[in-house]
Write a protein that holds these residues in place. Structure first.
Motif, PDB file in Angstrom:
ATOM      1  N   THR A 134      -4.284   6.614  -3.113  1.00  0.00           N
ATOM      2  CA  THR A 134      -3.749   5.443  -2.416  1.00  0.00           C
ATOM      3  C   THR A 134      -3.771   4.257  -3.366  1.00  0.00           C
ATOM      4  O   THR A 134      -4.818   3.926  -3.930  1.00  0.00           O
ATOM      5  CB  THR A 134      -4.593   5.112  -1.172  1.00  0.00           C
ATOM      6  OG1 THR A 134      -4.673   6.275  -0.334  1.00  0.00           O
ATOM      7  CG2 THR A 134      -3.967   3.969  -0.387  1.00  0.00           C
ATOM      8  N   GLN A 160      -7.779  10.403  -3.313  1.00  0.00           N
ATOM      9  CA  GLN A 160      -8.133  11.220  -2.162  1.00  0.00           C
ATOM     10  C   GLN A 160      -8.570  12.606  -2.631  1.00  0.00           C
ATOM     11  O   GLN A 160      -9.554  13.153  -2.143  1.00  0.00           O
ATOM     12  CB  GLN A 160      -6.938  11.333  -1.220  1.00  0.00           C
ATOM     13  CG  GLN A 160      -6.442  10.000  -0.681  1.00  0.00           C
ATOM     14  CD  GLN A 160      -5.164  10.144   0.106  1.00  0.00           C
ATOM     15  OE1 GLN A 160      -4.880  11.196   0.678  1.00  0.00           O
ATOM     16  NE2 GLN A 160      -4.364   9.093   0.158  1.00  0.00           N
ATOM     17  N   LEU A 170      -5.082   5.193   6.542  1.00  0.00           N
ATOM     18  CA  LEU A 170      -4.109   6.268   6.383  1.00  0.00           C
ATOM     19  C   LEU A 170      -3.709   6.873   7.720  1.00  0.00           C
ATOM     20  O   LEU A 170      -2.574   7.335   7.885  1.00  0.00           O
ATOM     21  CB  LEU A 170      -4.686   7.365   5.475  1.00  0.00           C
ATOM     22  CG  LEU A 170      -4.941   6.969   4.020  1.00  0.00           C
ATOM     23  CD1 LEU A 170      -5.614   8.114   3.279  1.00  0.00           C
ATOM     24  CD2 LEU A 170      -3.638   6.596   3.322  1.00  0.00           C
ATOM     25  N   GLU A 204       0.944   5.711  -0.757  1.00  0.00           N
ATOM     26  CA  GLU A 204       0.234   6.968  -1.014  1.00  0.00           C
ATOM     27  C   GLU A 204       1.038   7.749  -2.042  1.00  0.00           C
ATOM     28  O   GLU A 204       2.233   7.978  -1.868  1.00  0.00           O
ATOM     29  CB  GLU A 204       0.099   7.763   0.279  1.00  0.00           C
ATOM     30  CG  GLU A 204      -0.773   9.005   0.141  1.00  0.00           C
ATOM     31  CD  GLU A 204      -0.980   9.699   1.483  1.00  0.00           C
ATOM     32  OE1 GLU A 204      -2.077  10.208   1.724  1.00  0.00           O
ATOM     33  OE2 GLU A 204      -0.020   9.732   2.287  1.00  0.00           O
ATOM     34  N   HIS A 230     -10.705   3.488   4.489  1.00  0.00           N
ATOM     35  CA  HIS A 230      -9.587   4.116   3.782  1.00  0.00           C
ATOM     36  C   HIS A 230      -8.915   5.152   4.682  1.00  0.00           C
ATOM     37  O   HIS A 230      -7.686   5.139   4.863  1.00  0.00           O
ATOM     38  CB  HIS A 230     -10.108   4.771   2.493  1.00  0.00           C
ATOM     39  CG  HIS A 230      -9.042   5.356   1.637  1.00  0.00           C
ATOM     40  ND1 HIS A 230      -9.321   6.191   0.571  1.00  0.00           N
ATOM     41  CD2 HIS A 230      -7.686   5.268   1.678  1.00  0.00           C
ATOM     42  CE1 HIS A 230      -8.202   6.559  -0.008  1.00  0.00           C
ATOM     43  NE2 HIS A 230      -7.190   6.020   0.646  1.00  0.00           N
ATOM     44  N   VAL A 248       0.858  -1.182   0.000  1.00  0.00           N
ATOM     45  CA  VAL A 248       0.000   0.000   0.000  1.00  0.00           C
ATOM     46  C   VAL A 248       0.893   1.230   0.000  1.00  0.00           C
ATOM     47  O   VAL A 248       1.842   1.313   0.796  1.00  0.00           O
ATOM     48  CB  VAL A 248      -0.923   0.044   1.239  1.00  0.00           C
ATOM     49  CG1 VAL A 248      -1.801   1.297   1.198  1.00  0.00           C
ATOM     50  CG2 VAL A 248      -1.783  -1.210   1.318  1.00  0.00           C
TER      51      VAL A 248
END
Length: 264
Positions: free
Chosen positions: A84, A42, A119, A18, A115, A16
């Motif tokens: 993401t 996002q 984060l 960002e 989600h 995962v």
């Protein structure tokens, strides 16, 4: 990826990260998926084209790909983008394999909540668990945006895409059906009818979901002032924002803002 990736979870079966892109229009570029991929925006918007099918991807949709899928990416706006990326491998990928052939999937309120939880998680174990819960939620829902049973013409799809594009770039403003229709050179009646037929929801519902998704990622910077967040996202008041947020996520925004403050 053409954008820097900040790794959040790295295991043999799950990655995962960002990513952030500075924005600015650029020529379309081609990508090919090597793994099972989930990409959740996002902020911002982009276009993905698989063969003849083009999708407008904003924060209300997750983009899906399976190994070997080729697609074209396009950034039609000057606004920065942040998202993401979730890559699945091994047994996790086999269990996740999508049941539909759609390349996008609507992000439900539950999925959006997971989600943001992922984060915000500080502990690696908590972050990994939240990521797996998010994957499971999206797989369990397995629901592409609703489509009208009757055939939708290419012209109607193009108009719906144009409307989505305008809403994704202007959702913080006070919008009207007339203004949205004028921006796409059509009538309010036609714009409203086409958008509902193609996407399965009203323009008002779509804009509200865009605002609420954006608000989720602003709460950690709210510093206790939710009124500023409400107005910045395009809501008329703090109370309007709170009512819509509670209806969508099952709790007032102050709860999530407080959780973030306590975790800091």
């Amino acid at each position: 990826m053409p954008c820097p990736l900040r790794l959040l979870v790295t295991t043999p079966e799950l990655l995962v990260g960002e990513w952030t892109c500075a924005g600015g229009q650029r020529a379309p570029w081609r990508e090919q998926a090597r793994y099972h991929e989930l990409d959740l925006l996002q902020t911002g918007l982009h276009l993905r084209t698989h063969g003849r099918l083009r999708s407008v991807v904003d924060s209300t949709l997750a983009a899906l790909n399976t190994p070997g899928n080729e697609y074209w990416m396009e950034a039609p706006t000057e606004r920065p983008q942040r998202g993401t990326l979730v890559l699945l491998r091994g047994i996790t990928a086999e269990q996740w394999a999508p049941r539909s052939t759609a390349h996008t999937r609507r992000v439900s309120a539950n999925a959006a909540h997971l989600h943001i939880q992922m984060l915000r998680a500080e502990a690696p174990l908590a972050r990994e668990e939240a990521a797996l819960a998010l994957v499971h939620q999206l797989h369990a829902e397995d629901c592409a945006p609703p489509r009208c049973p009757r055939a939708i013409s290419p012209a109607w799809r193009r108009l719906a895409e144009e409307l989505q594009h305008v809403m994704a770039t202007c959702f913080t403003k006070r919008l009207t059906v007339s203004a949205l229709a004028a921006s796409t050179r059509t009538s309010p009646f036609h714009a409203s009818r086409v958008f509902r037929a193609v996407t399965g929801e009203t323009m008002h519902a779509h804009i509200t979901r865009l605002r609420l998704r954006a608000a989720l990622f602003e709460l950690e910077h709210a510093a206790g002032n939710l009124t500023d967040v409400a107005l910045a996202m395009g809501f008329s008041s703090h109370s309007h924002f709170t009512q819509a947020f509670r209806r969508e996520f099952g709790c007032p925004p102050s709860v999530l803002a407080t959780r973030r403050a306590n975790a800091s």
